[in-house]
Design a protein around this motif. Structure first.
Motif, mmCIF file in Angstrom:
data_model
loop_
_atom_site.group_PDB
_atom_site.id
_atom_site.type_symbol
_atom_site.label_atom_id
_atom_site.label_comp_id
_atom_site.label_asym_id
_atom_site.label_seq_id
_atom_site.Cartn_x
_atom_site.Cartn_y
_atom_site.Cartn_z
ATOM 1 N N THR A 346 -39.409 25.572 86.265
ATOM 2 C CA THR A 346 -38.782 26.822 86.699
ATOM 3 C C THR A 346 -38.668 26.853 88.223
ATOM 4 O O THR A 346 -37.624 27.229 88.781
ATOM 5 C CB THR A 346 -39.646 28.016 86.200
ATOM 6 N N ALA A 376 -36.182 27.813 77.005
ATOM 7 C CA ALA A 376 -36.896 28.954 77.600
ATOM 8 C C ALA A 376 -36.762 28.931 79.127
ATOM 9 O O ALA A 376 -36.536 29.979 79.748
ATOM 10 C CB ALA A 376 -38.364 28.925 77.187
ATOM 11 N N ASN A 379 -33.008 29.785 79.940
ATOM 12 C CA ASN A 379 -32.656 31.188 79.672
ATOM 13 C C ASN A 379 -33.270 32.123 80.703
ATOM 14 O O ASN A 379 -32.623 33.067 81.168
ATOM 15 C CB ASN A 379 -33.093 31.589 78.260
ATOM 16 N N GLU A 380 -34.498 31.822 81.085
ATOM 17 C CA GLU A 380 -35.133 32.669 82.099
ATOM 18 C C GLU A 380 -34.387 32.515 83.423
ATOM 19 O O GLU A 380 -34.139 33.490 84.125
ATOM 20 C CB GLU A 380 -36.601 32.262 82.260
ATOM 21 N N ARG A 384 -32.178 35.435 85.674
ATOM 22 C CA ARG A 384 -32.523 35.782 87.059
ATOM 23 C C ARG A 384 -31.427 35.420 88.059
ATOM 24 O O ARG A 384 -31.531 35.746 89.232
ATOM 25 C CB ARG A 384 -33.793 35.043 87.484
#
Ligand SMILES: C[S@@+](CC[C@H](N)C(=O)[O-])C[C@H]1O[C@@H](n2cnc3c(N)ncnc32)[C@H](O)[C@@H]1O
Length: 419
Positions: A346, A376, A379-380, A384
């Protein structure tokens, strides 16, 4: 001078030393880089680690208490692997007992003898008891089995089985130096059976050392899984583009990017030692790139401020999609590692997004099958970043490639900066 030929006792001792080190948390790749291994030892180590779940379950069924010395445990699972692989029973038992002295675990002599003889006496019942446990049957850790069972209710058994197979050997034809059809014809002329499994991918029917791959030294081909070969074309490169491969070492995908178009390629990696292999690959293939040792999370140290038009983020990950190549990974990873990698992924994605120019494309890639590191994370990120949109990748049926006969497990998400 006559060459020393190794006894099975030496092979078992050396292989079990490595198995013990992996059980203690060291990676097989690092151990292999530190000291070359003879083929007989390699075969035993890979087979033992592939089967570790069942080996351990068998030992548990044969002893009152698991041996506390990790080296004893490692020798037992290694010798059981040799027996299960069909090595002569008498030889394995007596040579494993000899290996005890080499390993300086003499007090385990009786135990090793008793366990291996016990296995041979009661083989069928012990095997079926081991196969009744998840780890024994699927040869992956329990947490891993539980995770894929939940994530892939229809495919989890197939996926685990694929992770226990021998990987195919696939070549990538360097399009700058050869055409795939010509190369296939050359292989056929040399009596090497192969077939095409991708735009530039040629799968050999039987793996062989790279020194015996025609044209390898001359840079005609590289060894790269067909799934990994999907990355570079997804970025649809055009000549002259500024391209960043942000996690580039050892260089499989970077070299493919450089082969596909004369781009201005920056190949970055935080691990300077791994970059040596990238340099060697570029040289062998006759390609050029700006190779930098640096941290993708700290671009101020190496970035000149000019936006990139294409970025490849082949992120560090659990490698859960490539365990048939790295069977130690199954036993080295812990459940908590998945979240740890997701956090790192991330951060990398957010840091690299700032380096991408408007209209530019970033390919997020992992060799994992765990959604926590894949969908995941993406998508996060999309939630954002209002300036990010996900593009459909026509070369893929879906973003998640599960390992099968022709390729490893990979995940790809192609993102575009809209403003
Ligand atoms: C999956 S491997 C890359 C494989 C490579 N793309 C290939 O195809 O050969 C991930 C790489 O990320 C590198 N890495 C991890 N964290 C990094 C960071 N913060 N900045 C740059 N590279 C990083 C690791 O050293 C490792 O070489």
């Amino acid at each position: 001078m006559p060459r020393h030929s190794y006894s099975l006792a030496e092979d078992l001792a050396d292989a079990s030393r490595l198995v013990a080190r992996v059980a203690a948390g060291q990676s097989l790749a690092a151990l292999r880089a530190a000291a070359p291994l003879r083929p007989a030892v390699l075969e035993l180590v890979y087979g033992t680690l592939r089967d570790y779940g069942v080996g351990d379950a068998l030992v548990a069924g044969l002893v009152h208490r698991m041996p506390s010395d990790p080296q004893v445990r490692a020798l037992l699972v290694t010798a059981l692997r040799a027996l299960r692989a069909g090595r002569p029973q008498h030889a394995v038992v007596s040579q494993a007992v000899d290996a005890v002295a080499r390993l300086r675990i003499a007090s385990a002599k009786g135990l090793v003898n008793a366990v291996l003889r016990g296995y041979l006496r009661d083989r069928a019942a012990l095997e079926s008891r081991a196969a009744a446990t998840d780890e024994g049957r699927y040869r992956h850790p329990q947490w891993w089995i539980d995770r894929v069972r939940t994530q892939y209710p229809d495919a989890w058994e197939r996926l685990l089985a694929a992770g226990n197979t021998h990987p195919p050997m696939t070549l990538r034809v360097n399009v700058r130096r050869a055409r795939v059809e010509e190369y296939l014809a050359r292989l056929a002329a040399e009596g090497i059976e192969a077939r095409r499994v991708g735009p530039h991918a040629v799968r050999l029917a039987t793996p062989r050392p790279v020194e015996a791959v025609p044209g390898f030294d001359a840079g005609l081909v590289s060894v790269q899984d067909a799934g990994a070969q999907l990355a570079a074309p997804l970025l649809d490169l055009a000549p002259g583009q500024r391209v960043l491969d942000a996690c580039a070492a050892p260089g499989g995908k970077a070299a493919h990017l450089a082969e596909l178009a004369p781009v201005e390629l920056t190949a970055l990696d935080v691990d300077e030692a791994r970059l040596q292999r990238l340099h060697a690959a570029l040289e062998r293939l006759g390609l050029a790139a700006r190779v930098l040792a640096g941290d993708a999370l700290a671009p101020e140290a190496w970035w000149d401020g000019r936006p990139f038009q294409r970025i490849l983020l082949d992120a560090p990950c659990t490698a859960s999609g490539v365990v048939r190549r790295y069977p130690d990974v199954k036993w080295l990873r812990r459940a908590a590692d998945v979240d740890r990698f997701a956090t790192q992924q991330t951060r990398l994605l957010a840091a690299l997004w700032r380096l991408l120019g408007a209209g530019g494309k970033l390919l997020y890639a992992t060799c994992s099958v765990f959604d926590t590191e894949n969908g995941a994370v993406v998508n996060e990120f999309l939630a954002r970043h209002a300036d990010a949109t996900r593009l459909a990748a026509p070369a893929l049926d879906g973003a998640q490639l599960l390992p099968d006969a022709d390729h490893d497990g990979f995940y790809y998400a192609l993102l575009q900066k809209t403003s």
